[in-house]
Design a protein around this motif. Sequence first.
Motif, PDB file in Angstrom:
ATOM      1  N   GLU A  13      68.591  90.231  48.537  1.00 22.12           N
ATOM      2  CA  GLU A  13      68.851  90.434  47.121  1.00 22.12           C
ATOM      3  C   GLU A  13      69.385  91.835  46.844  1.00 22.12           C
ATOM      4  N   ASP A  14      68.769  92.842  47.464  1.00 22.69           N
ATOM      5  CA  ASP A  14      69.209  94.219  47.235  1.00 22.69           C
ATOM      6  C   ASP A  14      70.676  94.407  47.587  1.00 22.69           C
ATOM      7  N   MET A  15      71.068  93.936  48.765  1.00 24.57           N
ATOM      8  CA  MET A  15      72.436  94.193  49.214  1.00 24.57           C
ATOM      9  C   MET A  15      73.442  93.280  48.532  1.00 24.57           C
ATOM     10  N   THR A  16      73.006  92.117  48.074  1.00 28.84           N
ATOM     11  CA  THR A  16      73.883  91.292  47.248  1.00 28.84           C
ATOM     12  C   THR A  16      74.189  92.028  45.945  1.00 28.84           C
ATOM     13  N   SER A  17      73.175  92.662  45.374  1.00 24.40           N
ATOM     14  CA  SER A  17      73.381  93.441  44.147  1.00 24.40           C
ATOM     15  C   SER A  17      74.312  94.621  44.395  1.00 24.40           C
ATOM     16  N   VAL A  18      74.085  95.331  45.505  1.00 24.93           N
ATOM     17  CA  VAL A  18      74.947  96.469  45.834  1.00 24.93           C
ATOM     18  C   VAL A  18      76.397  96.011  46.005  1.00 24.93           C
ATOM     19  N   ALA A  19      76.603  94.947  46.772  1.00 23.89           N
ATOM     20  CA  ALA A  19      77.960  94.454  47.018  1.00 23.89           C
ATOM     21  C   ALA A  19      78.613  93.989  45.728  1.00 23.89           C
ATOM     22  N   ALA A  20      77.854  93.316  44.869  1.00 24.47           N
ATOM     23  CA  ALA A  20      78.407  92.810  43.611  1.00 24.47           C
ATOM     24  C   ALA A  20      78.896  93.951  42.737  1.00 24.47           C
ATOM     25  N   VAL A  21      78.081  94.975  42.549  1.00 26.90           N
ATOM     26  CA  VAL A  21      78.451  96.086  41.670  1.00 26.90           C
ATOM     27  C   VAL A  21      79.497  96.983  42.327  1.00 26.90           C
ATOM     28  N   HIS A  22      79.452  97.060  43.655  1.00 26.36           N
ATOM     29  CA  HIS A  22      80.436  97.878  44.379  1.00 26.36           C
ATOM     30  C   HIS A  22      81.853  97.390  44.111  1.00 26.36           C
ATOM     31  N   GLY A  23      82.015  96.099  43.880  1.00 29.31           N
ATOM     32  CA  GLY A  23      83.337  95.533  43.664  1.00 29.31           C
ATOM     33  C   GLY A  23      83.837  95.649  42.235  1.00 29.31           C
ATOM     34  N   ILE A  24      83.113  96.381  41.388  1.00 21.31           N
ATOM     35  CA  ILE A  24      83.499  96.541  39.979  1.00 21.31           C
ATOM     36  C   ILE A  24      83.883  97.994  39.735  1.00 21.31           C
ATOM     37  N   GLU A  25      85.125  98.231  39.466  1.00 23.33           N
ATOM     38  CA  GLU A  25      85.597  99.592  39.202  1.00 23.33           C
ATOM     39  C   GLU A  25      85.391  99.936  37.730  1.00 23.33           C
ATOM     40  N   GLY A  26      85.224 101.213  37.460  1.00 24.10           N
ATOM     41  CA  GLY A  26      85.151 101.676  36.078  1.00 24.10           C
ATOM     42  C   GLY A  26      83.876 102.420  35.761  1.00 24.10           C
ATOM     43  N   PRO A  27      82.731 101.702  35.651  1.00 19.58           N
ATOM     44  CA  PRO A  27      81.502 102.395  35.281  1.00 19.58           C
ATOM     45  C   PRO A  27      80.999 103.328  36.380  1.00 19.58           C
ATOM     46  N   GLU A  28      80.269 104.346  35.993  1.00 22.49           N
ATOM     47  CA  GLU A  28      79.491 105.138  36.950  1.00 22.49           C
ATOM     48  C   GLU A  28      78.490 104.192  37.589  1.00 22.49           C
ATOM     49  N   ARG A  29      78.319 104.267  38.912  1.00 23.86           N
ATOM     50  CA  ARG A  29      77.434 103.332  39.616  1.00 23.86           C
ATOM     51  C   ARG A  29      76.468 104.116  40.496  1.00 23.86           C
ATOM     52  N   LEU A  30      75.174 103.988  40.199  1.00 27.81           N
ATOM     53  CA  LEU A  30      74.147 104.736  40.902  1.00 27.81           C
ATOM     54  C   LEU A  30      73.056 103.786  41.394  1.00 27.81           C
ATOM     55  N   VAL A  31      72.316 104.238  42.401  1.00 25.10           N
ATOM     56  CA  VAL A  31      71.194 103.482  42.956  1.00 25.10           C
ATOM     57  C   VAL A  31      69.960 104.374  42.941  1.00 25.10           C
ATOM     58  N   VAL A  32      68.842 103.818  42.512  1.00 24.63           N
ATOM     59  CA  VAL A  32      67.562 104.534  42.537  1.00 24.63           C
ATOM     60  C   VAL A  32      66.574 103.725  43.365  1.00 24.63           C
ATOM     61  N   SER A  33      65.939 104.383  44.311  1.00 24.30           N
ATOM     62  CA  SER A  33      64.900 103.777  45.141  1.00 24.30           C
ATOM     63  C   SER A  33      63.576 104.448  44.809  1.00 24.30           C
ATOM     64  N   VAL A  34      62.572 103.652  44.414  1.00 24.31           N
ATOM     65  CA  VAL A  34      61.250 104.188  44.083  1.00 24.31           C
ATOM     66  C   VAL A  34      60.191 103.312  44.734  1.00 24.31           C
ATOM     67  N   GLY A  35      59.173 103.946  45.291  1.00 26.13           N
ATOM     68  CA  GLY A  35      58.121 103.199  45.986  1.00 26.13           C
ATOM     69  C   GLY A  35      58.151 103.451  47.479  1.00 26.13           C
TER      70      GLY A  35
END
Length: 322
Positions: free
Chosen positions: A155-177
């Motif tokens: 699920e995590d990497m599907t989300s990363v790949a999905a958003v990675h393919g969208i240009e325009g917005p600032e895209r950040l990742v936060v890992s907690v825990g």
Amino acid sequence: MISMTDLHTNPLFHRLRSAERILVAGAGGGFDVYAGLPIALSLRHQGKEVHLANLTFSATEGLPLDAWLAPDVAVIGPDTAPHQTYFPERSLARWLATHGYPDTVHALSRVGVQPLRAAYRALIERYDIDAVVLVDGGTDILMRGDESGLGTPEEDMTSVAAVHGIEGPERLVVSVGFGVDAYHGVSHGLVLENIAALETDGAYLGAFSVSRATREGALFLDAVAHAQATTPDHPSIVNGSIAAAVRGGFGDVQFTARTRGSELFINPLMSICFVFELEGIARRCLYLDRIEHTHLIRQVSSEIAAFRDEVVRQRPPRRIPH
């Protein structure tokens, strides 16, 4: 060139200073959106327009047609599917409503990269989003793919790949825990090695703690307690662990029968939010190209398994000296 800021400035909020409409999304499913709640609330308290989404494990197939913003994006409110017992997005919507916040949480279907990207695009276009923050409750989003254990990366990497393919917005990742994925085979010595490599790339933006001395930290503790009370049969181990750490718990702090028989290691590192550029996470993932054209989550699982079979030498667990 690495972008500079002042030491007294939080790097995450510095990067989002010019963003007006921000999407905070749980990347890994379950209760991951709760892990992003302190960030979302802080942004709202700064006057930003914040929207919430979560890759859902909830049963959304039976929702009425008017609940769907777009294919694979359901709009969840406090009264959605009242008879379902497990519905983290609705639980959060109810908590938000009781505290006077906008009470919509978007549920993203558990699908492959292509439809999930379309779902994210629909959200971004509907709300004119100019920044996306993916939040992982845990650290498996930082795994490259050649480690001895990956945790639950689908699920995590599907989300990363999905958003990675969208240009325009600032895209950040936060890992907690930090530490919670040890029970899924993740070596946190290798997590630290991966963070160091992301720092070398200029993709690691620093870290900060969720403190109960802050307004947002106290609200996070209240939200997690509410979720545990309203989902007693399946409370979030990840957010329960983070909340225990925020409260100052240490060691084998048991808060749910789901962990009975396991020895927990609650510690202050669990309350730290590690912040990254999504581009850097995507660039270092060794199998992201393989899951690019997937439509089903089981295809993602199959592609990761096939990649793992081809890895000649896995990186062995790395011990943290003690």
